[in-house]
Design an enzyme around this catalytic site. Sequence first.
Site, PDB file in Angstrom:
ATOM      1  N   SER A 165      -3.376   3.950  -3.560  1.00 60.51           N
ATOM      2  CA  SER A 165      -3.790   5.320  -3.328  1.00 60.51           C
ATOM      3  C   SER A 165      -2.777   6.493  -3.744  1.00 60.51           C
ATOM      4  O   SER A 165      -3.110   7.615  -3.882  1.00 60.51           O
ATOM      5  CB  SER A 165      -4.357   5.516  -1.880  1.00 60.51           C
ATOM      6  OG  SER A 165      -5.311   4.424  -1.484  1.00 60.51           O
ATOM      7  N   THR A 166      -1.452   5.907  -3.696  1.00 59.56           N
ATOM      8  CA  THR A 166      -0.407   6.887  -3.910  1.00 59.56           C
ATOM      9  C   THR A 166      -0.639   7.576  -5.283  1.00 59.56           C
ATOM     10  O   THR A 166      -0.311   8.579  -5.424  1.00 59.56           O
ATOM     11  CB  THR A 166       0.965   6.113  -4.252  1.00 59.56           C
ATOM     12  OG1 THR A 166       1.087   5.244  -2.883  1.00 59.56           O
ATOM     13  CG2 THR A 166       2.130   7.066  -4.341  1.00 59.56           C
TER      14      THR A 166
END
Lengths: 377, 592
Positions: free
Chosen positions: B305-306
Site C-alpha cells: 500500500s505504500t
Amino acid sequence: MVSRAEPSLSGRWWWSIDRLILTALVALMVSGVVLLMAGGPPVAERLGLSTFHFVNRQAAYLAAALVIFLGVSLMSPRHVRRVALFIYVVSLAMVVATLYFGVEVKGAKRWLTMGPLGSVQPSEFLKPAFVVLAAWAFAEGTRRPDLPGTLFAMLLLPVTIVPLVMQPDFGQTMLVSLVWCGLFFVAGLHWFWVIGLGGIGAVGILVAYELVPHVRARIERFMDKGSGDTFQVDTALESFAQGGWLGKGPGEGTVKRILPDAHTDFIFAVTAEEFGIVVCILLVVLFAIIVLRSLFVAQKAEDPFIRLAVTGLALLFGIQAAINMMVNLHMMPAKGMTLPFISYGGSSLLSLAIGTGFLLALTRRRPRAVDFGSYRR
Amino acid sequence: MSHTRENEAAMDEANGATEAAPRRGRLAWLRDVFRMSGEKSEPRVGLVILGFSALFIAITARLVLLATLPNEQVGLRRATATATSSARPDIVDRNGEVLATDIRTVSVFAEPRKILDKDEATELLTAVLPDLDAKELREKLGTKKGFVWVQREITPRQQAEVHRLGIPGVGFVPENKRVYPNGTAAAHILGFANIDNVGIAGMEKYIDSQGLQDLNGAGFATESTDLKPVKLSIDLRVQHLLRDELMKGMERFKAIAAAGAIMDVTTGEVLGLASLPDFDPNNPVDALEKDRINRMSVGVYEMGSTFKALTIAMALDSGKANINSSYSTAGGMMRFGRQVIKEYHGTGRTLTVPEVFLHSSNMGSIKMALAVGVEGHKAFLKKMMQLDRMTTELPESAAPIVPTRWGEINTATIAFGHGLAVAPIQALAAVAALVNGGYLMKPTFLKRSEEDAKKTAIRVIKPETSEAMRFIMRLNGEKGSARKADIPGYFVGGKTGTAEKVINGRYAKNKNFTTFTAIAPSDKPKYLFLAIYDEPKGYAESGGYSTAAWNAGVTTGKLIERAAPILGLTPRFDPPPSPFPLMAKLGAWGSR
C-alpha cells in the site's frame, strides 16, 4: 709480434685500427657474458632450462661473433659496401619471408626457423646493412649530384621499414627511422626541413596521443605511475634501489627473480642489483667511449661515405643502448630494445659483430689517396 | 657574332639586375632548400656528438640519483606494494564519530630462498604462531619464491617472539589493518575491506572507486592520517537506535528479516540504514551468506500500500483527480478478465481521495491509476525512478522487477503496490519527493548541504500535490492505520504497506512483507522513517494480526520517539495553526 716494418695483414690491421674503440668493444663483449651470469639463470630457471643455458649459448655465439667481428674489421670501405649490399638483400628477403613462414611469438612474426641452426631474427642483420647502404646513398648524393643518391636513400627507408611494420616490430622500425633521420641530418639536410619535419613529427605524436588509444595509454602509463600496469618498470627501479652503489654481489640478487626479461631488455637493472650502480656507470662510459670516439673520427674523416657510415653506425649502436638504459631507468616509456653486447640474443650478437666490425673497418686510419675521398666543395 | 651576343646578354643582365636581384635571392634560397649541403656535415656530426653527450650524461645522472636515494625502506615498500595493506582514509559519521579507521600492525613474511633449514624454521614459527598450519607453511617455505607471507597482522607480542627466534630470511612488514569500532552498527553502509585493505563492499568499495588505489600505486598515502576522512551522512546515534529497534522488533514479531532507514527529505541524506541479519565488518566471515544482503538496496520487494501514495500523487498531479474527487467501492471487488481484485478493508461506499488513502482502498487506487492511463502511469513511475536501477554510493544495488508486458491489469495491481518490485531505498526516495515539495533526489550516504542537494534535485510533482500528500499522510497518522506511530508532538504522518509474499509464483496468504513509511513533522517534513519486516508473525497484543501497523508501524513509532530528540526535532504539543492552508481552502475531507 706485430711489427710496423713488415706489412703483414695482421700488422697493417693492428696499426691502423682504432684501438680505443676496439678495446671498449672487447670489454663490452666480455662483460656481456659476465653480466649474463646474473641475468640469465633466473629466467632459465623460470623456463625450466639448465641454470647456465643462456650463458653457455651466449658464450658460444660470442666466439662466432668475435670471428665475424675481426673478419669484418679487416675490410676496406669498398668491401664494406659490397658486403652490406649483400647482407641487406639477403636479410630483407628473410624479413619478408618471416611474414609468411615466421614463427609467431607474442603476437609478432619476427623469427625464422633455420633447421638445426636454430631460429634467427633477420631484422637484426638488416639494421647495420641498411645503415651502410643509406650512408652510401647519401654520400653519393652529396658527392655526385648527377646521380639520384639522395632519392635512393629516401626510397631505402620505406623499403626497409614496411616489412618491419608488418611483422610488427615497432622497436626496430623506430631505431631504423631514427638512424635514417640522423643520417639525413648529417648529410646536409636544410634546416628548413629539419625544423619542418621535426614539427610535423611533434604534431604527429600529438595527434597519435589524442587519437590512438594504445599510444595514449602507453604515454599516460609512463607519465602517471598510478595508472595501469607498471610492474616491469617498478621492478626495474626496485633493482637499482636494492643494488645501490656497489650492488649486492654476484648471485645475491633477488629482484631479478621476479623481473621479466631479466636476461634481455632488463639486464641493465639486474646489473645494478648485483654489481652496483658503479658498474652501470662504467657500462655507460664504455658505450659513450665507443659512440663518441666513432663520431669524432667521423667528423675528421674526409670521405663523405666514411663520415656518414661511421656516424650512422655509431647512431645505431648509441641510440639502441641509450633507449634500453633509459627504459630501465624509467626515463622513457617501455620499449622492447636490447642492450648491445650485454643482452642475451644470438642474432643480436652476430648482427652487432657485423655492425661494429663495419665501424672498426671504416674508422681505420688509411693513407689519404689523392683521388680517394677527394672532396669538391 | 659571338662577341656581340655576349655583350647583349651582359646588357640584358645589367638591365634586369635591379629588379631580379630579390627574386634571384629567393630562388637561390629555394634551390638551397632542396639541395643536400655536404659541407655542413662536419659541424652537424658535432651536433650529434653534443646530443649523445647530453644523453649519456643524463643517464649517468639518473643512475647517481637512484644510487643516492635512501633505498632500504623505499625498496621494501615497493617490493611489497602489491601485497601489503595500503592505507585507507578514516570513515566518520556526520558528527565526526569514527566509523572505520586503520591501525598499524605487523605481518611476518619469509624469503624461502634465504631460509637455510626449512624444517627447523617451520617448527619454530608454528611454536610461536600456533594458528599456523605446519604442513602448509613447510610447503610455502619449500618453494623457490622470493616472498611468501607467513602470517598477516600479528600482535606486538607475537612480533617480539618471532623476532627472538632469529630465523634468517624471516622479516616483518608494517601493515594497515582496518577496524570498525562500532562493530555491526553500520555494517551494510560501511561494507568492509579485505586483508589487503582493499574495499570490497559498501562505502569502502565506493572509496576505492574514487581513486584511492591509484593514490597508493603512486606511493602516496601510506598512512591513514595522510588522507582526508570521508564524512558520511550517517548519524551514529541514530544508526545505533535504528538497529536496536529493528533487533527488538525482529525478535518480538518473529520476522525472518528486518530493515529500516531514516532519511532527511530536504537533502536526500541517509541518516541511518540497517538491514538485519547483518554481519560484523571486523570479521566478515558470514557477510556473503544469502540472508545477509542489504535489503534496503539489494532486495527488491512489492511495496504494497505504500505505493498507493504514489498512485494518488500521480492522479492529483495529472489533474485527473482533485482532493475532493470520489470513487465508488461498491461491490468490494473489480474484475480484470479472469483476475479479481478485492478490497481489503471493504467499506462498500463512495470514498473521497483522503478516505481512499485512509482505508487503503485498492479499488480507489485502481480507479485513480486507470484515470491516468497505462502510459501515463508508466511515465510517472519512470519519472519517480521506480523502473530503473537506483544507484547510490553503495556499490550493491538491484534493478527493480518490472512487468515485461504492462497492460491494464498491471497498472491496476501496481496502483496498490503489487506486480512491481523495487528496492526499498528507491521507494524511500520517491516518498521523500512526494512530501518535500516535489523534489526528487537520489539518496546519498555522504554528507551534503541542502543547496548541493537542490542542485541535483528534479522537480517531479507540483508543490500543491506535495501538500495534499502531506495532508493525507497526516490524516492517516491521526485517524488511520498509521496511528501506532503518531508520537505526540511530532505531527507524524505515515502509510502502512502490507504485501503478500510471492512464494513459488503465488501470493502466500500467511506470509507478509510489511512496510511502514512515516514523515515528521507533516506540515514541513524533515525526516522520513521506514521500517520493513519480512514475514512477521502475529502476537498476543495484535490479536494475531501481522499487518504492517502491528509491526513495522510499532517500530517506526519507537524510531521517531527515540530519533527525533537526537536529530533536534522540537516537539510541538499544540498543533500548528494552519498546517495545510490549501487543503483547508479546498475544504478537503478531514480538513475540518
